[in-house]
Enzyme design. Structure first.
Site, short mmCIF file in Angstrom:
data_model
loop_
_atom_site.label_atom_id
_atom_site.label_comp_id
_atom_site.label_asym_id
_atom_site.label_seq_id
_atom_site.Cartn_x
_atom_site.Cartn_y
_atom_site.Cartn_z
N LYS A 4 4.05 -4.10 6.00
CA LYS A 4 4.12 -4.14 4.52
C LYS A 4 5.56 -3.93 4.03
CE LYS A 4 -0.18 -4.77 3.22
NZ LYS A 4 -0.54 -5.99 2.50
N HIS A 29 -13.39 3.32 3.49
CA HIS A 29 -12.56 4.41 2.96
C HIS A 29 -13.46 5.53 2.43
CE1 HIS A 29 -9.45 1.06 2.38
NE2 HIS A 29 -9.04 1.82 3.38
N SER A 67 0.86 -1.18 0.00
CA SER A 67 0.00 0.00 0.00
C SER A 67 0.90 1.24 0.00
CB SER A 67 -0.88 -0.07 1.24
OG SER A 67 -1.09 1.20 1.76
N SER A 68 0.33 2.37 -0.45
CA SER A 68 1.14 3.60 -0.55
C SER A 68 1.55 4.12 0.83
CB SER A 68 0.37 4.67 -1.31
OG SER A 68 -0.83 4.97 -0.62
N CYS A 69 0.96 3.57 1.91
CA CYS A 69 1.34 4.05 3.25
C CYS A 69 2.74 3.61 3.63
CB CYS A 69 0.32 3.61 4.30
SG CYS A 69 0.31 1.85 4.58
N TYR A 89 0.85 -1.04 10.33
CA TYR A 89 0.50 -1.70 9.07
C TYR A 89 1.62 -1.46 8.05
CZ TYR A 89 -2.52 -2.68 5.03
OH TYR A 89 -3.07 -3.19 3.87
#
Ligand SMILES: NC(=O)c1ccc[n+]([C@@H]2O[C@H](COP(=O)([O-])OP(=O)(O)OC[C@H]3O[C@@H](n4cnc5c(N)ncnc54)[C@H](OP(=O)(O)O)[C@@H]3O)[C@@H](O)[C@H]2O)c1
Length: 316
Positions: free
Chosen positions: A141, A180, A108-110, A137
């Protein structure tokens, strides 16, 4: 890639996994396997290794994860860190031990630093601190990305990581407590329309900019990674285009047919002013998204209307 290659899609009932399954089926792949979390708990190392030994998948697509919003991340930091590491470690390490040559890991972009320059390039990984609300999280990742990178480096296997931007589409989560922004807006505008076009109250100023990718386009990116040996270990997946939350709200208002007023609750936080992925690496390889935002919202709203009774019972 032969059409009868045995492909295991971990998380095949989720929004992304189910889109990957549908897309592969449409393209003629005939040997897909999946297990629900009840049938195979991916946190259980022995069970995952046994599953690989019995089923012998040739490729693994990892779309399984414990996912959730800020609140869930904040309340359950240990689960978000540990369960995600367990799921992906078991999938990745057992794949290596079972001689599986191709693995596609979804993140994910996080994973990128909170204050990284925009648009976010792959090389910004680990250059600064993460956004604290979802760092648990994100760290899980990042370890998945690094595990796949290490396998590429040490064993020359095709283990690759794809980092999607915000995704939306069919099988999305429309539960207002955990959804979301985009599916939450669809639901709010739909309900306000049915409530005599009452006002829709949205958080913040509407000025932050965000990027959204329709989940079927994400699935196409996964298929691209499946059918091609990508030269690098990490790729951003997105549209490369963003819009303000206000523009998003107006588009959803138009698609749902709501004719009331949008009220911006400026006392509520806005979040990061902008989050946009640099997707030039995938574009240079030839992959590009196909579904524009309005089309994607129309498809999602159609699915929402067709399934409203089912997920009302399950998710509320
Ligand atoms: N949604 C987004 O906007 C977005 C954006 C960027 C990246 N992603 C990434 O895409 C991936 C998939 O996300 P999603 O939105 O499709 O999530 P989702 O709809 O919640 O699906 C997650 C799937 O993971 C499976 N799973 C969770 N824990 C498991 C366990 N212990 N054992 C076995 N299976 C387990 C679930 O299986 P069951 O249904 O059988 O319980 C579920 O099908 C994630 O890695 C996420 O980080 C999503």
């Amino acid at each position: 890639m032969n059409k009868d290659t045995k492909i295991y899609i971990a998380g095949h009932r989720g929004m992304v996994g189910s889109a990957v399954w549908r897309t592969l089926e449409k393209k003629g792949y005939t040997n897909l396997i999946g297990r629900s979390s009840k049938e195979l708990d991916l946190k259980n190392q022995e069970a995952v290794l046994d599953f690989y030994h019995i089923e012998k998948p040739e490729v693994v697509i990892d779309a399984a994860a414990k996912v959730g919003g800020i609140l869930a991340n904040n309340n359950f930091p240990y689960q978000f860190l540990m369960e995600n590491m367990q799921i992906q470690n078991n999938l990745i390490d057992s794949a290596l031990k079972s001689g599986i040559d191709k693995f596609i890991f979804l993140g994910s972009s996080c994973i990128y630093p909170k204050f990284a320059p925009q648009p976010l390039k792959e090389e910004y990984l680990l250059t600064d601190s993460l956004e604290p609300t979802n760092e648990w999280y994100a760290i899980a990742k990042i370890t998945g990305v690094k595990a796949c990178q290490a396998i590429r480096k040490q064993f020359q296997k095709d283990y690759v990581s794809l980092m999607p931007t915000n995704l939306y589409g069919t099988h999305d989560n429309f539960d207002l407590k955990s959804s979301h922004v985009l599916p939450a807006m669809i639901r709010k505008f739909h309900e306000a329309k049915n409530n005599n076009h009452s006002d829709v109250v949205l958080w913040g100023s509407g000025t932050p900019m965000r990027e959204f990718l329709f989940v079927d386009d994400m699935a196409e990116a996964v298929v691209y990674a499946l059918e091609n040996k990508l030269p690098e270990y990490l790729y951003n997946i997105g549209t490369g285009e963003d819009l303000t939350i206000k523009e998003l709200a107006e588009t959803i208002q138009e698609v749902t047919g709501h004719q009331g007023t949008i009220v911006w609750d400026a006392d509520k936080p806005d979040g990061t002013p902008r989050k946009l992925m640099d997707i030039s690496k995938m574009h240079n390889l030839g992959w590009k998204h196909k579904v524009d935002l309005k089309q994607g919202i129309e498809k999602t709203y159609t699915w929402f209307l067709e399934n409203i009774e089912n997920f009302k019972e399950v998710k509320l």
